[in-house]
Each structure stands twice: as structure tokens, then as C-alpha cells.
Design an enzyme around this catalytic site. Structure first.
Site, PDB file in Angstrom:
ATOM      1  N   LYS A 289       0.657  -1.691  -0.353  1.00  0.00           N
ATOM      2  CA  LYS A 289       0.406   0.179   0.520  1.00  0.00           C
ATOM      3  C   LYS A 289       0.933   1.482   0.011  1.00  0.00           C
ATOM      4  O   LYS A 289       1.881   1.756   0.704  1.00  0.00           O
ATOM      5  CB  LYS A 289      -1.185   0.491   1.359  1.00  0.00           C
ATOM      6  N   GLU A 375     -18.974  -5.917  11.502  1.00  0.00           N
ATOM      7  CA  GLU A 375     -19.327  -5.183  12.468  1.00  0.00           C
ATOM      8  C   GLU A 375     -20.643  -5.632  12.896  1.00  0.00           C
ATOM      9  O   GLU A 375     -21.108  -6.290  13.948  1.00  0.00           O
ATOM     10  CB  GLU A 375     -20.684  -4.867  11.549  1.00  0.00           C
ATOM     11  N   ARG A 403     -24.364  -2.581   8.200  1.00  0.00           N
ATOM     12  CA  ARG A 403     -24.249  -4.262   8.523  1.00  0.00           C
ATOM     13  C   ARG A 403     -24.532  -5.130   9.588  1.00  0.00           C
ATOM     14  O   ARG A 403     -24.580  -6.100   9.550  1.00  0.00           O
ATOM     15  CB  ARG A 403     -23.058  -3.960   7.878  1.00  0.00           C
TER      16      ARG A 403
END
Length: 642
Positions: A289, A375, A403
Site C-alpha cells: 500500500k 460488524e 451491516r
């Protein structure tokens, strides 16, 4: 900020088909220029930089090998889609990213045929790819045709159960499709969980790397009759050493791991699997990244989300702060409560920094839990913590709590467990647009029996609401607060629990009462100042609670005024609807009360600055002033609205 980079190879590319005219060496040059273009563009707009830089070579390789848009390329979440947008006919608008009327920061079906499936939340790509693969085999969309389906999913997104649900189904259906596991050891925060450890074992072990190299070298030295058997032995050795056993058990052919920044590896591998795959295949790609831009590579979050910045130094341009952010106020208030009560613990779903729980984790590491992008699990985990005698603060963005809603209902509300939901990013959030707007939680929580639902009007109220939630020990509660800075009020030394279901009168007036729930209170006060110049002095009240309602205060406001207006940072069906139900049940409308409810419009509001989004939603001071004058039948100030 800097001038645009020199990009002679990239200038030759208008659509992905142009990549097929380039040699592999030219594609490598193109990747370098594409990286420079993305850095330059995001320095102007701000946005999600690190994720895109990590997939530059992968983006080039996928578009060079596959036939998009007939082949459906699906980017999970969409944080990494900026290079994809540059290559798919949107380069001329790339410096409008996340700006009003500009390109979305995520993939968006309405924006381009090269975005076959919109995103914004994680872990949906494998399900979508499988859906396209099945639609293809059933003859769907014959006018366009569907070729291959390719999902690109990060290792962080693989911590969500939905990814495994999709893989389980795909392994059962055995449809030809591709999953690119973009493994960069970094989602938004450092990865957590057993999956992260498993992926690390797939490539980190030095013995495996040596065995793989030795096997490759040995095969090249053998005479032709023995090479096929040696290849099988090599694969067996690889599988026994580490292997992609988990994915293979789910029904996927596993290839990897390979260097996702080396086109000499990526291109031949993708060409081979495209030619030979018959069922679901997972390709494990290692990337970094922020790759190729030192400030992003060295940043704690690897350049996940940036403001405008100087390309040379990486220094971000940020407006000077006038007041602490709501998130920081929440974090400090929770730390204060935790210092006084060792039963208080905190749970988040892959957002420790964004929710301020990184500070809690530093102080109380044994009482802070990052469950990953999960979640649903986070909510049920919090419910069991509460059932086990702890005092969990389940801390999530409003848009992400959606969610886990089934678990909020079934595992928390039905069982009346005292989970405290700290809901960050309530309201409109600006450049991330409709996928991240926190506008539904009032409606979906306030309709649940036994819930206490609060909204802070300012940062001082937030401190008291943290204390209130900590004190509730026999049923669930929630308090919501927005992104960004507070309004600058003086903070209390410590939070004091509020009386449940009791609001407050801010100022007394006549004729019309404005009942605010949340941080629009400051806009209400601005509107009142303007109205005072016209001889109108409204009563202003802060509801504090959407559930339970302050019945006494609301009925008094209704009885003492000819009009009552509610305002909230939420969708239809929330606080205003509960007030209207109360007034109807009490017969107040029968005696002629004029009632209006100011809520967000029944539409998805596109990305822009927060100020522009609130103006589009007609929720600012001029809009409130116009609503008051309209309900009193005095004037129409629509022409004055911002």
C-alpha cells in the site's frame, strides 16, 4: 501541489483496449506514468491515495489481459479504483475526484460502463462476481454479453464473513470466475485476526521461499519426460509446506503468492489462467500500500486518506483547527469513564483510528477489541460481553453499523442487553458521498423496543451522553455525533449522566417552537438570530432523546405555540416521525397545531463538501428560517436559500 507529470505512454491510452497495442516493456513504463498521474491528481483533490498506488501494476495487467467492460472487473470497496478510472476514459476528469459534480471516489455504475458494480463498503466483490458469472451462464444481458467476472479484494476485506459466504457458494456452483486477493498486509488499520496470520504464513516463511526456488530450478534442469512429474511434485511440496489449503477446501483453485508489482510475473500468469481456468480461481497477489511514493509508504496508515498535499514533501494542507473534533471528545470522555470503571470496554470494526479507539487501546489494551471488518460479529460479540457482566461501547460509523442491524435487533434489543452504541459520522460526511452518509440510524434504532437513542447537540453534550450510556445497565443505548470539529463550547471537567428522556429548553419565544435533535441546533440558533430582526422570536429546544421522547416538553411546546418544527440529521421515519406519532396519539392535531418535520430528502445526496451537501438537503439556517416563515404564512424566502 505540483505541475502535471510527463506521461507520453499514458497519453496514448484512452480506453483499456489501447493497452493491447503495447508491449510488455511499454506496459511497465505505462504503470510508472500511471502512478505519477494518480499522485498528481490526488495532491489536488485529496482522497484515498495509498490503496490505488498499491494496485497500479495490477490494474494495468488486468486491463491488458482481460476484455473490459465485457469482462466485469469489480473492485472491492473502491478505495483503490483511481488508476482504473484513469485507464477507463475518465482521465480528463480525474482532478474532479470527490468534488461536487465530479468523479466519485468509489466505483459507480452510473459513471461508467467500466464500473459494473458500485461499491463503498467492503467485502461485496466476490458475491457480485459470482452473480455476474451465473447471469452470464444463464444468458443474462444478451445485448451486451458478459465475459469473465473478476473480483479484486483486499486482505482486510477478507476479515468479513460475507467474503466467505460468497466463496462457499462459488465453490459449490463451480462457475468460472476469478478472485484476486490483493494482499498488502494493510486495510485501513493494521490487519487483525487469524486470516491475516494465515496469509502471512503463506509467503513469509523462509523455508518455503527456498523450497520454491529450489523446485523451480530443479525442474528446469530435468529432461522433458521427467518435467511433468517434477512439476506435480513441486506443487505437492508447495501444498505441504504452506499452500492455499483453506481456499482450495472452499472449492477454489489457488495460485500464488506472486509479486503484484512485477509485470513480468503478473502478465504471463493472468494470460495463462484466463486461457485455462474452468471453475473458480483465487490468485494471491502481494502488494504494498502506498507503493512508489515515499510519504505514503512511511505514513502510519500508508496514505489511506489524505487532504490536498505537496507532491514533493507529502505535506498535507489542513485547515487550522478551532475546536476539538467530536471523535476526539468522545475518545477522551470514554477514557475518563474507563478510568473510573474497569468493566468498561470498547469494540470497533477495523476503524480504531477513525473512531478514536486507538487512544483507548493504548491506555487499556486488554479492554479494547478490533474485530476486523466484521460488524455483525462485533455487535453480537458486544452483546455477549454485556451478558457476561462487562460494559461494552460498540463504536462504529453510522453507515457501517447498518451491516450489523440484524444483530442489533436479534442479539441486543430482543435480549435487552446493555450494549452502548457510539455512532460516529452521523449525518452527511462530504466527499465519500451516499455510501458513507450516516442518515438512517435514528430511524432503524428508535423503532426498537427498549432502546435509548440520543444525539449530541454539541461536544459538551457528547461528554454527558458518554456518561449517560455508561450508567445505563439494564437495556441498550445509542448516541450519535458527526464528523469534524465541534462548535467550540466549553467542555465539562467530567461527564454527568442525563435524566433519561428529558430534553432542554434553550430559549423561550412565541408563536413557533423549533425542536432540534442533534447538531443542527447551531443552525437553528443562527436562523433565530435572523428571524429576530423580522420580529419573530421562536422557542428553541434541544430534544437530546429520540427515544424515549420527552413527552411533557413536547406537549408543552405544542400547547404553547401555533406551530412546531422538528429538525434532525436523519432520513424520513426518525425523530420527527416519533414526535408526529405522539402528537397524533394525544389529539394535538385536532386543535389546529401546525407541524413540520425537517429531515433529509428521500434521495441519495451525491458527494460534495459537507456544507454543499447540507445546502442541497435544505438543512441550513436560511432553510430553517424559510420553513418558519412558511409555516406562519408570512413569506417565501426560497430565493434566499444557500
Amino acid at each position: 501541489m505540483s505541475d502535471r507529470p510527463d506521461t507520453p505512454m499514458l497519453d496514448r491510452v484512452t480506453v483499456p483496449a489501447d493497452l493491447k497495442t503495447l508491449s510488455d516493456r511499454e506496459l511497465a513504463q505505462l504503470a510508472d506514468e500511471l502512478r505519477a498521474e494518480v499522485i498528481s491528481a490526488v495532491s489536488v483533490t485529496g482522497g484515498h491515495l495509498g490503496a490505488g498506488l498499491g494496485v497500479v501494476e495490477l490494474t494495468v495487467a488486468l486491463h491488458a489481459v482481460f476484455d473490459t467492460p465485457r469482462d466485469r472487473l469489480i473492485w472491492d470497496v473502491g478505495h483503490q479504483c483511481y488508476p482504473h478510472k484513469v485507464l477507463t476514459g475518465r482521465r480528463d476528469r480525474i482532478r474532479t475526484l470527490r468534488q461536487e459534480s465530479g468523479l466519485s471516489g468509489f466505483t459507480k455504475r452510473a459513471e461508467s460502463p467500466y464500473d459494473p458494480f458500485g461499491a463503498g463498503h467492503s467485502s461485496t466483490s466476490i458475491s457480485a462476481a459470482l452473480g455476474f458469472a451465473v447471469a452470464r451462464d444463464l444468458g443474462g444481458a444478451p445485448e451486451h454479453g458478459i465475459g469473465d467476472a473478476i473480483a479484486v479484494i483486499g486482505d482486510g476485506a477478507m476479515s468479513a464473513g460475507m467474503a466467505y459466504e460468497a466463496m462457499n457458494n462459488a465453490g459449490h456452483l463451480k462457475k468460472r470466475m476469478f478472485v484476486i486477493l490483493n494482499d498488502n498486509e494493510m486495510s485501513i488499520a493494521p490487519p487483525v485476526g487469524a486470516m491475516s496470520a494465515y496469509l502471512s504464513r503463506l509467503y513469509a516463511g523462509e523455508p518455503f521461499q527456498e523450497l520454491k526456488s529450489a523446485a523451480k530450478g530443479a525442474v528446469s534442469l530435468l529432461p522433458p519426460p521427467f518435467k511433468e512429474g517434477a512439476k506435480r511434485a513441486k506443487e505437492m511440496l508447495k501444498s505441504m509446506t504452506v499452500g492455499g489449503t483453506l481456499f482450495e477446501e472452499l472449492g477454489f483453485s489457488y495460485v500464488g503468492p506472486i509479486d503484484g508489482h512485477d509485470l513480468d510475473q503478473l502478465l504471463p500468469l493472468l494470460r495463462t489462467v484466463k486461457d485455462r481456468a474452468t471453475g473458480p480461481m483465487l490468485i494471491h497477489v502481494l502488494t504494498k500500500k502506498g507503493k512508489g511514493y515515499a510519504p505514503a509508504e512511511t505514513a502510519r496508515d500508508k496514505g489511506h486518506a489524505t487532504a490536498q498535499f505537496n507532491v514533493v514533501t507529502g505535506e498535507q494542507k489542513k485547515a487550522p483547527g478551532n475546536a476539538p473534533s467530536y471523535t476526539r471528545v468522545f475518545a477522551d470522555a470514554l477514557l475518563q469513564q474507563a478510568a473510573e470503571d474497569d468493566k468498561i470496554c470498547a469494540v470497533t470494526a477495523a476503524m480504531p483510528d477513525g473512531t478514536g479507539l486507538n487512544l483507548f487501546a493504548e491506555r487499556y489494551p486488554s479492554r479494547c477489541f478490533d474485530v476486523g471488518i466484521a460488524e455483525q460479529h462485533g455487535v453480537t460479540f458486544s452483546a455477549a460481553l454485556a451478558a457476561g457482566g462487562m460494559k461494552p461501547f460498540c463504536t462504529m460509523y453510522s453507515t457501517f453499523l447498518q451491516r450489523g442491524y440484524d444483530q442489533v435487533v436479534h442479539d441486543v434489543a430482543v435480549q435487552r442487553l446493555p450494549v452502548r452504541f457510539a455512532i460516529d459520522r452521523a449525518g452527511l460526511v462530504g466527499a465519500d458521498g451516499p455510501t458513507h452518509a450516516g442518515i438512517y440510524d435514528i430511524a432503524f434504532l428508535a423503532n426498537l423496543p427498549g432502546f435509548v437513542v440520543m444525539a449530541a447537540a454539541d461536544e459538551a453534550e457528547l461528554v454527558h451522553m458518554v456518561a449517560t450510556a455508561a450508567a445505563i445497565d439494564d437495556h441498550p443505548s445509542a448516541f450519535r455525533f458527526p464528523r469534524g470539529e465541534g462548535v467550540g463550547v466549553e467542555l465539562p471537567e467530567r461527564g454527568v449522566p442525563l435524566e433519561i428522556g428529558k430534553g432542554r429548553i434553550i430559549s423561550e419565544g412565541t408563536r413557533v417552537a423549533i425542536l432540534s435533535f442533534g447538531t443542527r441546533l447551531s443552525e437553528v440558533q443562527k436562523a433565530a438570530e435572523s428571524l429576530a430582526a423580522k420580529g419573530i422570536t421562536p422557542t428553541i429546544a434541544d430534544a437530546r432523546f429520540a427515544k424515549p421522547l420527552d413527552r411533557e416538553m413536547i406537549l408543552q411546546l405544542a400547547a404553547g405555540h401555533e406551530a412546531l418544527i422538528t429538525i434532525e440529521e436523519g432520513a424520513i421515519g426518525g425523530f420527527g416521525s416519533h414526535v408526529a406519532q405522539l402528537l397524533a396519539d394525544e389529539g394535538v392535531f385536532d386543535v389546529g397545531l401546525k407541524f413540520r418535520s425537517m429531515v433529509f430528502p428521500d434521495t441519495f445526496i451525491d458527494h460534495a463538501s459537507p456544507a454543499a451537501m447540507y445546502a442541497a438537503a435544505a438543512m441550513n439556517a436560511p432553510d430553517i428560517e424559510a420553513k418558519v416563515l412558511d409555516v406562519l404564512g408570512i413569506a417565501d424566502l426560497s430565493s434566499r436559500r444557500a
